[in-house]
Design a protein around this motif. Structure first.
Motif, PDB file in Angstrom:
ATOM      1  N   CYS A  70     -77.346  86.249  45.231  1.00 24.92           N
ATOM      2  CA  CYS A  70     -77.744  87.179  44.169  1.00 24.92           C
ATOM      3  C   CYS A  70     -77.087  86.706  42.877  1.00 24.92           C
ATOM      4  CB  CYS A  70     -77.276  88.584  44.515  1.00 24.92           C
ATOM      5  SG  CYS A  70     -77.392  89.749  43.133  1.00 24.92           S
ATOM      6  N   ALA A  72     -76.673  94.293  48.154  1.00 24.74           N
ATOM      7  CA  ALA A  72     -75.552  94.960  47.491  1.00 24.74           C
ATOM      8  C   ALA A  72     -76.014  95.742  46.258  1.00 24.74           C
ATOM      9  CB  ALA A  72     -74.488  93.948  47.107  1.00 24.74           C
ATOM     10  N   CYS A  73     -76.783  95.097  45.358  1.00 23.11           N
ATOM     11  CA  CYS A  73     -77.139  95.774  44.111  1.00 23.11           C
ATOM     12  C   CYS A  73     -78.611  96.128  44.028  1.00 23.11           C
ATOM     13  CB  CYS A  73     -76.734  94.913  42.914  1.00 23.11           C
ATOM     14  SG  CYS A  73     -77.782  93.452  42.711  1.00 23.11           S
TER      15      CYS A  73
HETATM   16 ZN    ZN Z   1     -76.661  91.745  43.957  1.00 26.47          ZN
END
Ligand code: ZN
Ligand code: ANZ
Length: 859
Positions: free
Chosen positions: A447, A490-491
């Motif tokens: 990412c 995660a995001c």
């Molecule tokens: Zn991320």
């Protein structure tokens, strides 16, 4: 008397075993366990008779241990990921999965025909997502535990095919498909921290944890781990040298021979050293030299073989002891991945340095004096001196031995603040990234915001996309239109899947644990895995002595660390079997390799079966697909049955040696099978006529009973010691006695036939079942207990004598206790093992020490 017909008999018993689920096992705490495993095969297409030998050995052990009352685990599966499937996809367009599972179906059928006592309920292929999902789990756990990490590392890059190549795909510095000169490139790659365990992997080789392993394998592992004590030290730059920014402190080198410091005549750094890169910024010629080095392949072997070449930089260092100025070279034989990527060259006592110094006209000052040589007159002659000796020409080290001088030099350098003694391992962390489709996907997502993020456990498995394009070189996962595009776990932003897959050595690093326990939700159930592990007997080829075994040993420790297992060592006993070899045949005109079945050999001359044209008989070599000198088990099974193939494979030579496949050998086995069948089928139902539980007073001590019990004792001992060929020889002998014992009582004959059936059962299980049924034995013979020898019947009748040839123990003979010296001598001289050592020699003397040993002097 009915003829023995393996074509009917063998499938019949195979079905009975399957129906009775004879070889399916569960953890049973009440019984002692025994786990026997042969290295699982790569599904390359078909099995050949070499596989049969390997699996037959494991099968003997499995069946024997089961009869001895153990709870036996004997599983089978497929090491199914790997490049051949992907190459086949590129060449023929068939999908790797289809190719692989197709091969597995064929090979499973072939193995089943061999009548192996395998728990097929546990079968898996490592390319099944239901297997590799757990591998992905393990990886995530290792990552969390600090055992997996990413690092920039050099790879072989094929500029035409635009792909990373494995070392074995680089042939003479060129890509195997494109033929283009290979370049070295830096890529971010995944590594497993095997070096965390370097010391323990080494220690276990010596501390008794691997007492069941052959010494040669342990030595190979030891050398591979390569522990050495050495010195890391700095050579400061000499006065007047213009030092590049950031490198003012000088060059740090690693050496295992600080005793030779006074013999230094140059410094050499790796083409991949950061200092080289810095210098190359302003030195075009150096940059060109580095590029040339980069095209030579990255394997240690490639570097070792290449001609030693160097580039002299403008730098000079001073010698810390005597102040001499030493030139700094960039040299192609210095590896960046080892020590510090820089060395001091001591040409007088190191071959590579000697070659280098000779080529570039550098000084070659000797500092180690061989024992007994005179310092005043001794000189090097045409080669370096690498042996032991006394240090000279070396100021404060003069007169010391090599090892004392090493200690003294380290102490001095430490006092001067220029370095320190260190322990160094050759073993590197294990690079596990492969830019390939047909492997286990690495469960990570890149990412832009979060960096590299693990795939959450709940999203596992990360499965390979079914569709992939193999028409162009490179990594099909990377070019797949959709597969790699995912959200960051995660995001939630835009992420990209890791498109590398795991080195297939990972797949085989823990399969033995998964065979032992196969829960759905985790790699293993710890309690069950702990029951079965370690593998009691592992059997495989010596070609896996280093990497596979080392990786499996590491994985076991890593799995222990993250809580899945309790053992350190996966394999308590290891046996490395010899290979099956066969003559090679070539069409004399076209040079094309021919299958043995397509060749007719008569009186040493060979011709083609189809057109009678001449055939050249080549060397006897290990069976391999490429030279077509393979024999397929099906053909043999069709003609003689699987039992005959098994029997011959095990009878002809000791299991650790190579065996040559011959038609006459298998015919011999077939004859023996028929002789056994004749003996048994002449006495149908005999086990029902007498009660073997009740001793028969009249039969005691008959010759036949003694032969029966000495056969039981001998065969048992032989199997325990992996002497299958000797066990078989004993069974032959026993059969001869049995045939001659027509006058023995029914009871003694029943006992003998019952024992015979059970003794042959591990080797030729189909025939054994058929015999058992004919004799009137109860149930299946694969469930019958192993026969027990009565010591009273063995007593003193036979003795075992060691045989020495020229003072070395070469064999063992079993002779009647009352045998005279002449008979003992004859037995000793005709023993197969002894014969090998006296072949072609003249016997000078034979001394029989009664009851103890036979000494043969021959030259
Ligand atoms: Zn991320
Ligand atoms: C001086 C010397 C003198 C060495 C001598 C050997 C003999 P092992 O024993 O296998 O650990 N070396 C160190 N780093 C190197 C690198 N990155 N690439 C190539 N060679 C390297 O090998 C240690 C020896 O290999 C070291 O000891 C060093 O040469 C060389 F008579 O230092 B020696």
């Amino acid at each position: 008397m009915s003829r023995y017909n393996p074509k009917e008999v063998e499938p019949k018993w195979q079905k009975r075993w399957t129906d009775a689920r004879s070889f399916e096992t569960g953890a049973d705490k009440k019984k002692p366990k025994y786990y026997v495993l042969e290295m699982f095969p790569y599904p390359s297409g078909r099995i050949h008779i070499g596989h049969v030998r390997n699996y037959a050995m494991g099968d003997v052990i499995a069946r024997y241990k089961k009869a001895c009352g153990y709870n036996v685990l004997h599983p089978m599966g497929w090491d199914a990921f790997g490049m051949p499937a992907e190459n086949a996809a590129m060449q023929t367009g068939s999908h790797p999965a289809k190719w692989t599972y197709g091969n597995i179906d064929i090979m499973r059928g072939q193995l089943k025909q061999m009548g192996l006592a395998i728990d097929w309920a546990r079968e898996f292929a490592t390319c099944d997502p239901s297997y590799y999902v757990h591998q992905q789990r393990l990886f995530l756990e290792f990552w969390e535990a600090g055992l997996a990490y990413r690092k920039e590392s050099l790879v072989n890059w094929d500029p035409v095919d635009q792909t990373v190549l494995a070392n074995e795909q680089v042939i003479d510095g060129k890509g195997w498909r494109s033929g283009a000169p290979v370049e070295r490139r830096k890529l971010s790659q995944w590594f497993l921290k095997i070096t965390d365990y370097a010391e323990d992997l080494l220690a276990a080789l010596d501390d008794g944890r691997l007492s069941g392993w052959p010494d040669n394998v342990k030595l190979m592992q030891k050398n591979w781990i390569g522990k050495s004590k050495g010195l890391r030290m700095r050579f400061p730059f000499g006065d007047g040298t213009k030092t590049p920014a950031g490198f003012e402190d000088g060059v740090e080198i690693f050496t295992t021979r600080p005793d030779t410091l006074f013999g230094a005549s140059f410094i050499a750094i790796s083409p991949d050293h950061p200092l080289t890169a810095k210098l190359a910024e302003t030195d075009k010629d150096l940059a060109a030299f580095v590029a040339e080095c980069a095209s030579a392949g990255t394997s240690e072997e490639a570097i070792e073989k290449a001609e030693k070449r160097g580039y002299k930089t403008s730098l000079e260092t001073g010698h810390p002891f005597d102040g001499r100025k030493l030139p700094v070279y960039v040299a192609n034989f210095v590896l960046m991945g080892y020590g510090t990527g820089a060395i001091f060259g001591c040409p007088a006592h190191d071959q590579r340095d000697y070659d280098f110094a000779t080529k570039y006209g550098l000084a070659i000052p000797p500092v180690v004096l061989p024992e007994g040589a005179d310092a005043a007159t001794w000189t090097l002659e045409g080669e370096p001196y690498v042996g032991p000796g006394e240090i000279f020409n070396s100021d404060f080290l003069d007169g010391l031995s090599v090892s004392d001088a090493i200690a003294a030099a380290i102490k001095k350098i430490e006092e001067m603040g220029l370095g320190e003694g260190v322990t160094q391992y050759r073993l590197r962390d294990w690079g596990v990234s492969r830019q390939r489709y047909w492997g286990c996907p690495i469960p990570a997502i890149h990412c832009e915001k979060c960096g590299i993020v693990p795939v959450p456990q709940k999203d596992l498995p990360v499965e390979l996309p079914e569709e992939a394009d193999f028409s162009v070189p490179g990594n099909p996962l990377d070019r797949h239109p959709t597969w790699k595009h995912v959200d960051c776990p995660a995001c939630g932003g835009k992420g990209r899947r890791e498109t590398d897959t795991f080195d297939t050595f990972i797949d085989s690093s823990w399969y033995f644990a998964r065979f032992a326990s196969q829960p759905e939700d985790k790699p293993v159930d710890k309690e069950v895995a702990d029951y079965w592990l370690p593998v009691d007997q592992y059997i495989g080829g010596i070609e896996h002595a280093i990497l596979h075994l080392l990786y499996a040993r590491f994985f076991t420790r890593a799995m222990k660390k993250v809580g899945h297992l309790s053992v350190d060592e996966p394999f308590a006993n290891l046996f490395t079997q010899g290979m099956v070899v066969h003559a090679t045949f070539k069409d004399a005109e076209s040079g094309e390799w021919l299958l043995p079945e397509d060749v007719i050999v008569e009186k040493g001359a060979a011709k083609r079966a189809d057109n009678g044209k001449p055939v050249k008989i080549g060397a006897i070599e290990k069976m391999s697909k490429s030279k077509k000198n393979v024999v397929s088990p099906e053909g043999i099974a069709q003609t003689y049955g699987a039992d005959a193939a098994r029997w011959f494979m095990l009878s002809d030579s000791p299991p650790e040696r190579d065996v040559e496949w011959t038609d006459s050998g298998v015919e011999g086995a077939w004859k023996l099978i028929n002789r056994i069948w004749d003996a048994v089928s002449a006495e149908p139902g005999v086990l029902k006529k007498v009660d073997l539980q009740k001793p028969d007073a009249g039969a005691d001590n008959s010759e036949l009973r003694q032969a029966t019990h000495s056969a039981i004792a001998g065969v048992t001992d032989d199997i325990d010691h992996f002497r299958f060929n000797k066990a078989i020889a004993r069974i032959y002998e026993f059969l001869n006695t049995l045939k001659k014992a027509g006058g023995a009582s029914d009871w003694a004959r029943a006992e003998a036939l019952s024992a015979l059936s059970r003794l042959i059962a591990p080797f030729i299980p189909h025939l054994a079942e058929e015999c058992w049924e004919t004799l009137g034995g109860e149930g299946l013979i694969c469930d019958a207990p192993w026969p027990k020898a009565d010591p009273a019947l063995l007593a003193k009748d036979e003795i075992v004598l060691g045989v020495q040839v020229n003072g070395k123990r070469r064999g063992e003979i079993t002779v009647p206790a009352e045998a005279d010296n002449k008979a003992v001598e004859e037995a000793a001289l005709s023993d197969a093992d002894v014969k090998r050592h006296i072949d072609g020699k003249t016997i000078r003397k034979v001394v029989v020490v009664p009851g103890r040993i036979v000494n043969i002097v021959a030259n």
